[in-house]
Design a protein around this motif. Structure first.
Motif, PDB file in Angstrom:
ATOM      1  N   GLN A 180       0.794  -1.245  -0.065  1.00 54.97           N
ATOM      2  CA  GLN A 180      -0.113   0.040   0.009  1.00 54.97           C
ATOM      3  C   GLN A 180       0.876   1.219   0.310  1.00 54.97           C
ATOM      4  O   GLN A 180       0.625   2.172  -0.780  1.00 54.97           O
ATOM      5  CB  GLN A 180      -0.852   0.031   1.309  1.00 54.97           C
ATOM      6  CG  GLN A 180      -2.294  -0.888   1.265  1.00 54.97           C
ATOM      7  CD  GLN A 180      -2.893  -0.822   2.472  1.00 54.97           C
ATOM      8  OE1 GLN A 180      -2.334  -0.778   3.511  1.00 54.97           O
ATOM      9  NE2 GLN A 180      -4.264  -0.581   2.130  1.00 54.97           N
ATOM     10  N   ALA A 181       1.840   1.262   1.039  1.00 55.20           N
ATOM     11  CA  ALA A 181       2.784   2.539   0.956  1.00 55.20           C
ATOM     12  C   ALA A 181       3.709   2.682  -0.344  1.00 55.20           C
ATOM     13  O   ALA A 181       3.845   3.776  -0.782  1.00 55.20           O
ATOM     14  CB  ALA A 181       3.677   2.207   2.048  1.00 55.20           C
ATOM     15  N   LEU A 182       4.188   1.627  -0.872  1.00 53.72           N
ATOM     16  CA  LEU A 182       4.770   1.790  -2.106  1.00 53.72           C
ATOM     17  C   LEU A 182       3.971   2.396  -3.327  1.00 53.72           C
ATOM     18  O   LEU A 182       4.326   3.129  -3.909  1.00 53.72           O
ATOM     19  CB  LEU A 182       5.567   0.435  -2.384  1.00 53.72           C
ATOM     20  CG  LEU A 182       6.380   0.555  -3.678  1.00 53.72           C
ATOM     21  CD1 LEU A 182       7.626   1.393  -3.672  1.00 53.72           C
ATOM     22  CD2 LEU A 182       6.922  -0.984  -4.000  1.00 53.72           C
ATOM     23  N   GLY A 183       2.651   1.800  -3.089  1.00 59.17           N
ATOM     24  CA  GLY A 183       1.810   2.223  -4.344  1.00 59.17           C
ATOM     25  C   GLY A 183       1.583   3.572  -4.098  1.00 59.17           C
ATOM     26  O   GLY A 183       1.260   4.569  -5.016  1.00 59.17           O
ATOM     27  N   PHE A 184       1.166   3.932  -2.894  1.00 60.03           N
ATOM     28  CA  PHE A 184       0.767   5.209  -2.560  1.00 60.03           C
ATOM     29  C   PHE A 184       1.885   6.192  -2.793  1.00 60.03           C
ATOM     30  O   PHE A 184       1.847   7.374  -3.389  1.00 60.03           O
ATOM     31  CB  PHE A 184       0.643   5.368  -1.102  1.00 60.03           C
ATOM     32  CG  PHE A 184       0.170   6.706  -0.706  1.00 60.03           C
ATOM     33  CD1 PHE A 184      -0.818   7.613  -1.251  1.00 60.03           C
ATOM     34  CD2 PHE A 184       0.839   7.135   0.324  1.00 60.03           C
ATOM     35  CE1 PHE A 184      -1.132   8.876  -0.749  1.00 60.03           C
ATOM     36  CE2 PHE A 184       0.846   8.540   0.744  1.00 60.03           C
ATOM     37  CZ  PHE A 184      -0.243   9.404   0.479  1.00 60.03           C
ATOM     38  N   ILE A 185       3.209   5.941  -2.450  1.00 58.86           N
ATOM     39  CA  ILE A 185       4.432   6.878  -2.753  1.00 58.86           C
ATOM     40  C   ILE A 185       4.534   6.989  -4.258  1.00 58.86           C
ATOM     41  O   ILE A 185       4.699   8.186  -4.695  1.00 58.86           O
ATOM     42  CB  ILE A 185       5.681   6.224  -2.365  1.00 58.86           C
ATOM     43  CG1 ILE A 185       5.613   6.194  -0.541  1.00 58.86           C
ATOM     44  CG2 ILE A 185       7.052   6.995  -2.681  1.00 58.86           C
ATOM     45  CD1 ILE A 185       6.865   5.462  -0.100  1.00 58.86           C
ATOM     46  N   LEU A 186       4.509   6.135  -5.092  1.00 54.42           N
ATOM     47  CA  LEU A 186       4.544   6.328  -6.444  1.00 54.42           C
ATOM     48  C   LEU A 186       3.372   7.221  -7.155  1.00 54.42           C
ATOM     49  O   LEU A 186       3.602   8.019  -7.961  1.00 54.42           O
ATOM     50  CB  LEU A 186       4.542   4.740  -7.376  1.00 54.42           C
ATOM     51  CG  LEU A 186       5.819   3.932  -6.811  1.00 54.42           C
ATOM     52  CD1 LEU A 186       5.654   2.507  -7.739  1.00 54.42           C
ATOM     53  CD2 LEU A 186       6.913   4.627  -7.395  1.00 54.42           C
TER      54      LEU A 186
END
Length: 240
Positions: free
Chosen positions: A164-170
Motif C-alpha cells: 500500500q505504501a509503495l503504491g501510494f508513494i509512486l
C-alpha cells in the motif's frame, strides 16, 4: 460493522477513529490557510503540509469502510447526499459564488464507486471503462483523479501495508507533479507532503475505535465538512 481478531494488543497504535479526528484537524488547518494565508509563504507551506495528510487518510478509510460495511448502497447514499449538501458550501468557500465545484466528499463518492467497479465487474474492458468514468467525474471535485487512484491503491493492496505504501508513494509523486505542473519546486514539495499521511496510517491498529460515541464518530466528517466550509466561506467572503 464486522470485527476481526488482531495479534497486536488493542491499546497499541491508533484506531481508525483517532486517525480520522487527526485528519479532520489537519483539514481544518489546511482550509484556514487557503482562506487567509498566502499559499507559498513559509506559514502557508507549513499549514498546507499538514493539510496534505487528510485526503490520503480519508481514501484509506474509505477502502476500509468498503471492506467492513454490511450495506454498500447505504454507504454510497450517505456519501452522495453529503456530496450534494457540501457543493454550495465548498463552492462558496472557494470563490464566494456558486460554481460546479463539489468538494472532497464528491470525490470520495466516486472513489467508492471505483472500488465497487474494480471488485464486482468481471469484464476487464467494462471495469476499466467504469473506473475511467469515476475518475472523470472527480474533475468536478477536490483532489480530482488522485482521490480515486489513492483509494484503489489502498483497496487493491489491502492487508499488505508495505505494498500500500509503495503504491501510494509512486502515485503521490505523480500527484505532486500533476498539481504543481513542475513549475514550482516549493509547490511540488508541498503537494508531496501527502506522504506524511503514511506516519499515522502506519500506526493504524486495525480497530474502529470511538466506542464511547459511535454515532458521533460515524457522522463527524460528514457534518463537519460542509459546516466548516460554509463558516470559513462567510468569513472570507462576508455577505454585504
Amino acid at each position: 460493522m464486522k470485527t476481526e481478531t488482531f495479534s497486536a494488543p488493542a491499546q497499541r497504535g491508533l484506531s481508525a477513529s483517532a486517525i480520522k479526528w487527526f485528519a479532520i484537524a489537519c483539514m481544518l488547518i489546511d482550509h484556514i490557510a487557503w482562506a487567509f494565508v498566502p499559499t507559498l509563504s513559509a506559514a502557508g507551506f507549513a499549514l498546507h503540509a499538514f493539510g496534505r495528510i487528510t485526503a490520503p487518510c480519508m481514501c484509506f478509510f474509505l477502502a476500509e469502510g468498503y471492506h467492513y460495511t454490511h450495506n454498500v448502497r447505504k454507504y454510497l447514499l450517505r456519501l452522495g447526499v453529503f456530496a450534494l449538501l457540501s457543493w454550495p458550501c465548498y463552492s462558496y468557500f472557494e470563490s464566494g459564488t456558486l460554481r460546479p465545484e463539489t468538494g472532497m466528499i464528491w470525490t470520495l463518492f466516486f472513489s467508492l464507486l471505483a472500488i465497487l467497479s474494480y471488485d464486482r465487474i468481471q469484464n476487464t474492458a467494462l471495469r476499466v471503462l467504469a473506473i475511467a468514468g469515476c475518475i472523470a467525474a472527480t474533475l468536478l471535485g477536490d483532489w480530482p483523479i488522485f482521490g480515486v487512484v489513492f483509494t484503489l491503491v489502498f483497496w487493491i493492496y489491502r492487508g499488505d501495508f508495505k505494498k500500500q505504501a509503495l503504491g501510494f508513494i509512486l502515485s503521490a509523486l505523480v500527484c505532486a507533479a500533476f498539481f504543481s505542473q513542475l513549475r514550482s519546486m516549493r509547490l511540488f514539495a508541498m503537494q508531496l507532503c501527502v506522504l506524511l499521511a503514511l506516519f499515522p496510517l502506519a500506526l493504524y491498529n486495525g480497530r474502529r475505535g470511538g466506542e464511547t460515541h459511535p454515532r458521533l464518530n460515524k457522522w463527524a466528517f460528514y457534518i463537519f465538512y460542509p459546516v466548516h466550509l460554509l463558516l470559513l466561506g462567510l468569513l472570507e467572503f462576508p455577505i454585504s
